[in-house]
Design a protein around this motif. Structure first.
Motif, PDB file in Angstrom:
ATOM      1  N   ARG A 139      53.086  44.609  38.153  1.00 40.28           N
ATOM      2  CA  ARG A 139      53.025  46.140  38.665  1.00 40.28           C
ATOM      3  C   ARG A 139      54.103  46.398  39.997  1.00 40.28           C
ATOM      4  O   ARG A 139      53.435  45.932  40.781  1.00 40.28           O
ATOM      5  CB  ARG A 139      51.664  46.947  39.444  1.00 40.28           C
ATOM      6  CG  ARG A 139      50.732  47.455  37.814  1.00 40.28           C
ATOM      7  CD  ARG A 139      49.730  48.158  38.704  1.00 40.28           C
ATOM      8  NE  ARG A 139      48.792  47.504  39.038  1.00 40.28           N
ATOM      9  CZ  ARG A 139      47.262  48.140  39.052  1.00 40.28           C
ATOM     10  NH1 ARG A 139      47.250  49.254  39.728  1.00 40.28           N
ATOM     11  NH2 ARG A 139      47.042  47.439  40.269  1.00 40.28           N
ATOM     12  N   PRO A 140      54.930  47.111  39.863  1.00 35.55           N
ATOM     13  CA  PRO A 140      55.663  46.786  41.353  1.00 35.55           C
ATOM     14  C   PRO A 140      54.832  48.143  42.651  1.00 35.55           C
ATOM     15  O   PRO A 140      53.934  48.568  41.997  1.00 35.55           O
ATOM     16  CB  PRO A 140      56.469  48.429  41.118  1.00 35.55           C
ATOM     17  CG  PRO A 140      56.521  47.808  39.218  1.00 35.55           C
ATOM     18  CD  PRO A 140      55.487  47.579  39.002  1.00 35.55           C
ATOM     19  N   ALA A 141      55.323  47.929  43.605  1.00 37.33           N
ATOM     20  CA  ALA A 141      54.020  48.586  44.544  1.00 37.33           C
ATOM     21  C   ALA A 141      54.856  48.909  45.991  1.00 37.33           C
ATOM     22  O   ALA A 141      55.858  48.542  46.275  1.00 37.33           O
ATOM     23  CB  ALA A 141      52.715  47.444  45.167  1.00 37.33           C
TER      24      ALA A 141
ATOM     25  N   SER B 106      51.097  43.989  43.692  1.00 41.13           N
ATOM     26  CA  SER B 106      50.243  45.463  44.002  1.00 41.13           C
ATOM     27  C   SER B 106      49.132  44.695  44.458  1.00 41.13           C
ATOM     28  O   SER B 106      48.617  45.809  45.368  1.00 41.13           O
ATOM     29  CB  SER B 106      49.904  45.510  42.746  1.00 41.13           C
ATOM     30  OG  SER B 106      49.809  43.736  42.127  1.00 41.13           O
ATOM     31  N   ARG B 109      48.526  47.018  47.932  1.00 38.98           N
ATOM     32  CA  ARG B 109      48.197  48.481  47.703  1.00 38.98           C
ATOM     33  C   ARG B 109      46.882  48.777  47.448  1.00 38.98           C
ATOM     34  O   ARG B 109      47.733  49.659  45.990  1.00 38.98           O
ATOM     35  CB  ARG B 109      49.780  49.128  46.792  1.00 38.98           C
ATOM     36  CG  ARG B 109      50.745  48.696  48.088  1.00 38.98           C
ATOM     37  CD  ARG B 109      51.060  49.768  49.262  1.00 38.98           C
ATOM     38  NE  ARG B 109      52.555  50.029  50.174  1.00 38.98           N
ATOM     39  CZ  ARG B 109      51.899  49.096  51.116  1.00 38.98           C
ATOM     40  NH1 ARG B 109      50.762  48.413  51.198  1.00 38.98           N
ATOM     41  NH2 ARG B 109      52.382  48.466  52.532  1.00 38.98           N
ATOM     42  N   LEU B 113      46.415  52.438  45.274  1.00 43.89           N
ATOM     43  CA  LEU B 113      47.195  52.160  43.289  1.00 43.89           C
ATOM     44  C   LEU B 113      45.701  51.922  42.673  1.00 43.89           C
ATOM     45  O   LEU B 113      45.817  52.733  41.542  1.00 43.89           O
ATOM     46  CB  LEU B 113      47.528  50.424  43.334  1.00 43.89           C
ATOM     47  CG  LEU B 113      49.410  50.307  43.645  1.00 43.89           C
ATOM     48  CD1 LEU B 113      49.462  49.253  43.224  1.00 43.89           C
ATOM     49  CD2 LEU B 113      49.877  50.955  43.469  1.00 43.89           C
ATOM     50  N   ASP B 114      44.723  51.877  43.492  1.00 42.07           N
ATOM     51  CA  ASP B 114      43.243  51.968  42.377  1.00 42.07           C
ATOM     52  C   ASP B 114      41.952  52.371  43.413  1.00 42.07           C
ATOM     53  O   ASP B 114      40.651  52.622  42.935  1.00 42.07           O
ATOM     54  CB  ASP B 114      42.670  50.513  42.379  1.00 42.07           C
ATOM     55  CG  ASP B 114      44.506  49.245  41.176  1.00 42.07           C
ATOM     56  OD1 ASP B 114      44.680  50.382  40.159  1.00 42.07           O
ATOM     57  OD2 ASP B 114      43.632  48.495  41.361  1.00 42.07           O
ATOM     58  N   GLU B 336      46.442  42.687  36.453  1.00 42.93           N
ATOM     59  CA  GLU B 336      46.368  43.573  36.966  1.00 42.93           C
ATOM     60  C   GLU B 336      45.542  44.771  36.643  1.00 42.93           C
ATOM     61  O   GLU B 336      44.974  44.575  35.471  1.00 42.93           O
ATOM     62  CB  GLU B 336      48.704  44.230  36.835  1.00 42.93           C
ATOM     63  CG  GLU B 336      49.226  43.768  37.153  1.00 42.93           C
ATOM     64  CD  GLU B 336      49.202  43.874  39.068  1.00 42.93           C
ATOM     65  OE1 GLU B 336      48.555  43.973  39.402  1.00 42.93           O
ATOM     66  OE2 GLU B 336      50.602  42.758  39.056  1.00 42.93           O
ATOM     67  N   THR B 337      45.256  45.846  37.486  1.00 47.43           N
ATOM     68  CA  THR B 337      44.392  47.081  36.934  1.00 47.43           C
ATOM     69  C   THR B 337      44.521  47.591  35.579  1.00 47.43           C
ATOM     70  O   THR B 337      45.960  48.291  35.125  1.00 47.43           O
ATOM     71  CB  THR B 337      43.989  47.598  37.778  1.00 47.43           C
ATOM     72  OG1 THR B 337      43.346  47.302  39.095  1.00 47.43           O
ATOM     73  CG2 THR B 337      43.334  49.129  37.610  1.00 47.43           C
ATOM     74  N   ARG B 345      40.641  46.185  39.893  1.00 49.26           N
ATOM     75  CA  ARG B 345      41.453  45.224  40.183  1.00 49.26           C
ATOM     76  C   ARG B 345      41.690  43.551  38.130  1.00 49.26           C
ATOM     77  O   ARG B 345      41.417  43.918  37.468  1.00 49.26           O
ATOM     78  CB  ARG B 345      40.933  43.834  41.112  1.00 49.26           C
ATOM     79  CG  ARG B 345      40.567  45.301  42.124  1.00 49.26           C
ATOM     80  CD  ARG B 345      42.176  46.006  42.448  1.00 49.26           C
ATOM     81  NE  ARG B 345      42.957  44.872  42.928  1.00 49.26           N
ATOM     82  CZ  ARG B 345      44.101  45.105  42.968  1.00 49.26           C
ATOM     83  NH1 ARG B 345      44.965  46.322  42.008  1.00 49.26           N
ATOM     84  NH2 ARG B 345      44.751  43.898  43.853  1.00 49.26           N
TER      85      ARG B 345
END
Ligand SMILES: Cc1cc2nc3c(=O)[nH]c(=O)nc-3n(C[C@H](O)[C@H](O)[C@H](O)COP(=O)(O)OP(=O)(O)OC[C@H]3O[C@@H](n4cnc5c(N)ncnc54)[C@H](O)[C@@H]3O)c2cc1C
Lengths: 141, 532
Positions: A139-141, B106, B109, B113-114, B336-337, B345
């Motif tokens: 995932r790009p962040a 990720s 962040r 993100l989550d 990834e989530t 997560r």
């Protein structure tokens, strides 16, 4: 050096034979084999207190080595998962599974890993092709 | 009293070695104090016939069982996951498996993100050059092109697939799931004076061949050549302060148990995620009655250990057994989530070959698979070398109650209070562990394995020690700033896994060392204004 007394050793030898008996079919000695048993006694080290405690529990009603087969089996089974007997079992296994005869019977060379090491085949890297073809999955962040 | 030094580093493990090497080019006087000694590879277990047996004695991964003079006890009774480590030049890299994934972009962040935990004050791009530098210094084997990561490359080709890897890879392809040869610090070619891996396969107990990059044979020789001093068998008791509230130096016990004081301009702590909070909590003063650099109360909190879901099974043909490096592949399929899952997560799988003859006998006996008596031999022959498996390394989210404190009773050989661990598995972790177990069973079934079993979580798997002195921009809820300097004490730095804000779901050492190099670089960029 502190070690097991003769009667404890006799009990342990019987127990070892019950854990891993000799097998004509597989051409292997039992864990009570004199060379393996001598290794067990030599290797007690840190495990001596647990070994003593496990053997004491087995000998509560009299010498374990003298019990009739059925009684010995039942008693050992009842104590099998106690922490001290687990330690003793581990000790028996660790001396058994380094004996040259046992290792050869398993197709393993009786030697330490170093310095000869082993050979691992590369394998077919084209197996990765479908994964290579995937778009990025991070995932790009 | 010894002459003051410019920089004093505490701990000569993964991060201490990296920071020492990086700072060496400043030509400052740098000293590292390490409670353990130098290892002798010629005495590593794999050189003797008792090679497997020693993992239950002097090479046990738990310091509480090993009890070597360099070890300190850890009260981990109140944790389902027990702390494991090694104390020597090289630190826990003496024992580590060398599985070397980076965290993902990720991971920096997580809050954005989550909506959980916190974002890091830095990002993947900040660490990227240091990941690359560390890969070169440690010597990483791997394969470019992994779709699980932004582009990266390794100095050496990957570890061989072997029979086990090929079987697992083919199963993953049929499932349509990601897999890739792992980045590893086992050298597949002769590299910078280190011999290539010859598949001793006993990686976890010191590499007698020198193919595994423990820092005693990577960073340390270079750091020493560049003038860094490393004093072994020196255990630091506390960091002391001067009248201006700056670190003055450390009190330590030397090889003979004699108390010494060492003055320093800068102190860098690299004692790992348990050793570092322990040292800070042991360093009390009028200004810091609750432990040094602990005005936030965060020192020791947010301990993250990565619960492991281990699953394995047995196939109908002999595979590699333990005749190759145990870890060879990873899968980031569930990293990834994914909102459709019942947890946030994720995790990677690290896929493994088999185990040695003794380990097979012991684990199979303990699991009740291997009987006593006449049938022992037949059953055993269907187990040995037939095992394949994997472990899900679950991201552990920071929780304040998971923590390192000082045990009121337990002390080490020098009488210094020992750490106590209080740790519980969160509901999120439990769900993730269950997911990891279920997917592992899918993979094993697809690979033709039966008789599957495992440990959930693995008890003796507290090898990733993270989060106990976290970095952040806010001094109220973090211990150090975005470049590793204590908010409270401006000449005190931390460079080990304690810094992690969140844990990611990968083995952490690549990231720990990249962070250590980044902190060193940040210090070098600011030498004139370091304490401003
Ligand atoms: C069995 C095992 C397998 C592992 N496998 C992997 C893997 O495959 N991949 C991966 O990424 N990670 C792995 N790890 C984890 C990895 O080893 C650690 O992440 C890494 O070593 C941590 O680096 P560090 O610098 O924070 O601490 P360490 O490497 O633990 O070094 C800390 C050093 O500080 C010293 N020290 C502590 N307190 C004091 C004191 N008061 N005074 C003086 N010296 C002190 C210690 O003696 C030690 O040498 C594994 C660990 C273990 C134990």
């Amino acid at each position: 050096m502190d070690t097991l007394n003769p009667s404890e050793q006799r009990d342990l030898q019987r127990l070892a034979a019950m854990m891993i008996p000799a097998s004509a079919e597989y051409g292997v000695p039992g864990a009570d084999d004199p060379a393996i048993f001598a290794d067990i006694i030599r290797s007690l080290g840190r495990d001596l207190p647990s070994a003593r405690a496990a053997l004491a529990a087995l000998a509560e009603g009299g010498p374990f080595a003298d019990l009739a087969a059925e009684k010995a089996e039942a008693l050992a089974a009842s104590l099998r998962t106690t922490p001290d007997l687990l330690v003793l079992h581990r000790l028996v296994l660790l001396c058994y599974y380094r004996d040259d005869r046992v290792m050869r019977s398993l197709g393993q060379e009786p030697r330490p890993p170093f310095p000869k090491g082993h050979v691992v085949e590369q394998g077919d890297w084209s197996l990765l092709d479908p994964v290579r073809a995937r778009p990025p999955i991070w995932r790009p962040a | 009293m010894a002459d003051p030094v410019d920089v004093l580093i505490i701990g000569a493990g993964a991060s201490g070695a990296a920071v020492a090497w990086s700072l060496a080019d400043t030509r400052m006087r740098i000293l590292c104090l390490e409670q353990g000694g130098w290892m002798k590879p010629s005495e590593y277990p794999s050189t003797g016939r008792d090679w497997e047996a020693r993992q239950f004695g002097d090479f046990h991964i738990s310091p509480n069982v090993r009890k070597l003079p360099a070890d300190y006890p850890i009260n981990d009774d109140n944790s389902p996951i027990k702390i494991v480590n090694f104390n020597a030049v090289g630190g826990s890299t003496i024992l580590y498996a060398g599985h070397f994934p980076r965290v993902h972009p990720s991971d920096f962040r997580v809050r954005s993100l989550d909506g959980v935990a916190d974002d890091w004050p830095i990002d993947y791009a900040t660490l990227e050059p240091f990941f690359a530098e560390n890969d070169r210094m440690m010597g990483v084997s791997g394969l470019a092109g992994d779709p699980a990561y932004p582009a990266k490359s390794s100095p050496m080709p990957p570890l061989p697939l072997g029979k086990s890897g090929a079987r697992l890879g083919a199963a993953m392809n049929r499932l349509g799931w990601h897999w890739w040869p792992s980045d590893s610090t086992l050298a597949t070619q002769d590299y910078e004076g280190r011999a290539r891996c010859i598949n001793l396969a006993h990686c976890l107990y010191g590499c007698a061949q020198g193919a595994k990059a423990s820092t005693d044979i990577t960073y340390w020789p270079e750091a020493l050549r560049a003038g860094v001093e490393l004093r072994t068998h020196c255990r630091v008791r506390e960091i002391t302060l001067n009248e201006h509230g700056m670190a003055k130096g450390v009190v330590y016990y030397d090889e003979n148990g004699v108390e010494q004081f060492q003055a320093a301009e800068v102190v860098i702590v690299a004692a790992n995620g348990v050793g570092t909070p322990r040292l800070l909590l042991n360093s009390v003063s009028g200004k810091f009655p609750n432990g040094l650099a602990n005005s936030s109360g965060q020192v020791g909190r947010n301990l993250m250990l990565h619960p492991y879901a281990q699953t394995y099974g047995y196939v109908d043909e002999p595979l590699d057994g333990n005749h190759g490096p145990p870890l060879c592949l990873w899968s980031h399929e569930f990293y990834e989530t994914d909102p459709s899952r019942d947890f946030v997560r994720g995790y990677i799988f690290q896929m493994s070959r088999g185990v040695g003859a003794l380990t097979e006998a012991i684990t199979s006996s303990a699991a009740g698979r291997l009987p006593w008596g006449a049938d022992h031999h037949r059953v055993y022959r269907n187990l040995l070398n037939h095992r394949i498996g994997m472990a899900a390394i679950c991201e552990d989210l920071p929780e304040a109650h998971n923590r390192v404190t000082l045990d009121p009773v337990l002390k080490d050989g020098n009488g210094i209070p020992a750490p106590r661990i209080d740790y519980t598995l969160s509901e999120n972790s439990r769900r993730m562990l269950a997911h990891g177990r279920a997917r592992a069973l899918d993979i094993l079934r697809e690979a033709g394995a039966t008789n599957c079993d495992g440990e959930l979580p693995i008890a003796y798997a507290g090898w990733h020690l993270l989060g106990t002195a976290r970095m952040g921009d806010d001094p109220d809820n973090s211990v150090v700033n975005s470049w590793g300097r204590s908010h409270d004490v401006r000449n005190l730095f931390i460079v080990d896994g304690s810094l992690f804000v969140t844990s990611g779901g990968v083995n952490p050492t690549s990231t720990i060392q990249a962070l250590a190099l980044y902190v060193a670089d940040s210090m070098k960029q600011r030498l004139a204004t370091l304490f401003d």
